[in-house]
Design an enzyme around this catalytic site. Structure first.
Site, PDB file in Angstrom:
ATOM      1  N   HIS A 180      -0.377   1.943  11.658  1.00 24.18           N
ATOM      2  CA  HIS A 180      -1.037   1.331  10.504  1.00 24.18           C
ATOM      3  C   HIS A 180      -2.149   2.228   9.971  1.00 24.18           C
ATOM      4  CE1 HIS A 180       0.925  -2.487  10.132  1.00 24.18           C
ATOM      5  NE2 HIS A 180       0.682  -2.844  11.387  1.00 24.18           N
ATOM      6  N   CYS A 236       0.163   3.463   5.832  1.00 23.66           N
ATOM      7  CA  CYS A 236      -0.297   2.989   4.522  1.00 23.66           C
ATOM      8  C   CYS A 236      -1.580   3.714   4.120  1.00 23.66           C
ATOM      9  CB  CYS A 236      -0.550   1.487   4.571  1.00 23.66           C
ATOM     10  SG  CYS A 236       0.893   0.468   4.947  1.00 23.66           S
TER      11      CYS A 236
END
Length: 374
Positions: A180, A236
């Site tokens: 992430h 991301c």
């Protein structure tokens, strides 16, 4: 004489050491360096190194001034694979003064974070790391039995230091992260969009995230002349995750231009003479996906899978060709192909617009002529 010169064991900065000292702490990177025995021959070598560094600094300053004058003479259009115009290139110091070793070491750090047992678990991160084409990398994943190889914030920080420790001319470093990524409000005003990009280690909910400022200071700034670093970031909000000075903006037709981010910060974001290049999964405002649409039989990060496939299918490709190949592979993927009607159309549209791999660097170069090489 107040002391003699000694180089920092981590970043290579020249330190002034008192005669009686046995160790000294670097004011730049805070590393403690053991002082060599006082030897006239060593002092002579240090004097030569100091003079050489002054020559390097002079050449760098002259090159910078020339670049500034050339850049201010005219505005240049965007470049593409068939662009026939001319664009000022960064002037390099003479090779005889700054030799680059061709016999360097290769070192790779791979980090896959799956966040098992969490609502935000990722299923493709471990597959991304285990399917890598690099030989003998240093891997960090939750399945590791060695507690020092679990991707916690502390361990990743230590691994960063390991990656660049002792780096010298000719060395090639790789950092691959799959996990992430997020953003936090920018506190030092060096971000165009007002947010710092971050990596989320396994324990980020208690220990916090790793900011792009720290990543730049730890693995980018120490790179010496002749060394190179490639960061492959499948996360991301990762477009400028290394905070590199130049971001390559490429449109759908393949035309590109380099966006200069140096004016945003008073802090130097480049290297100590080396080259750092980042290939990231998406722009800072975009998100990434775990998907089976590309591999067909296993969950993977779209960026990692398309990156590996491009290298395996087309040896010797350029950075521009690599970037466009990855983008086309993700754009042409068919998530939701088992569905029909407006639902399938919506899923494909979200997937396509969610991520576009990005390229950034500490130096501008022609992406369609420079061969990609780890």
């Amino acid at each position: 004489m107040a002391g003699r010169r000694e180089r920092c064991s981590r970043c290579g900065v020249q330190l002034l050491v008192p005669h009686e000292a046995q160790s000294i702490q670097c004011s730049v990177c805070q590393a403690v360096t053991r002082v060599r025995p006082n030897d006239p021959s060593i002092e002579a070598q240090d004097t030569i190194c100091l003079a050489t560094n002054r020559v390097k600094g002079f050449i760098s300053k002259v090159s910078s001034n020339i670049n500034t004058m050339v850049t201010s003479m005219s505005n240049y259009p965007m470049q593409g694979p068939y662009y026939d115009g001319h664009r000022p290139q960064r002037i390099q110091p003479p090779s005889l003064l700054l030799p680059v070793s061709v016999h360097g070491r290769k070192r790779a750090l791979l980090c896959g974070v799956s966040y098992y047992g969490r609502a935000y678990r990722l299923k493709g991160s471990v597959n991304d790391v285990s399917s890598h084409i690099l030989e003998h990398p240093n891997e960090f994943a939750e399945e590791e039995t060695d507690p020092l190889r679990i991707p916690t914030k502390r361990n990743i920080r230590m691994a960063f230091q390991w990656l660049v420790q002792g780096c010298q001319s000719g060395d090639s470093l790789v950092f691959h992260y799959s996990g992430h990524g997020s953003q936090l409000r920018d506190m030092n005003r060096d971000e165009m969009d007002g947010y710092d990009e971050t990596l989320c280690p396994l324990d980020f909910d208690t220990e916090g995230m790793i900011l792009d400022d720290e990543i730049n200071a730890t693995i980018v700034r120490p790179l010496p002349h002749g060394a190179k670093l490639h960061a492959i970031i499948d996360a991301c909000h990762s477009g400028t995750i290394l905070d590199l000075p130049f971001v390559c903006r490429v449109n759908r037709e393949g035309y590109y231009m380099w966006e200069d981010h140096r004016y945003l910060s008073t802090t130097y974001k480049g290297t100590s003479g080396g080259l750092a290049i980042s290939l990231s999964a998406c722009d800072d405002h975009q998100s990434t996906l775990d998907t089976m649409a590309l591999s067909g039989n296993a969950m993977t990060g779209a960026m990692t899978y398309s990156f590996i496939q491009a290298l395996q299918n087309e040896p010797g490709l350029t950075y521009g060709r690599l970037l466009n190949t990855m983008r086309c592979a993700i754009r042409d993927a068919k998530p939701g192909s088992q569905l029909n009607g407006p639902i399938a159309s919506f899923i494909r549209k979200v997937f396509i617009t969610t991520q576009e791999p990005q390229l950034s660097s500490t130096e501008k170069f022609d992406i369609y002529s420079k061969p990609f090489s780890l």
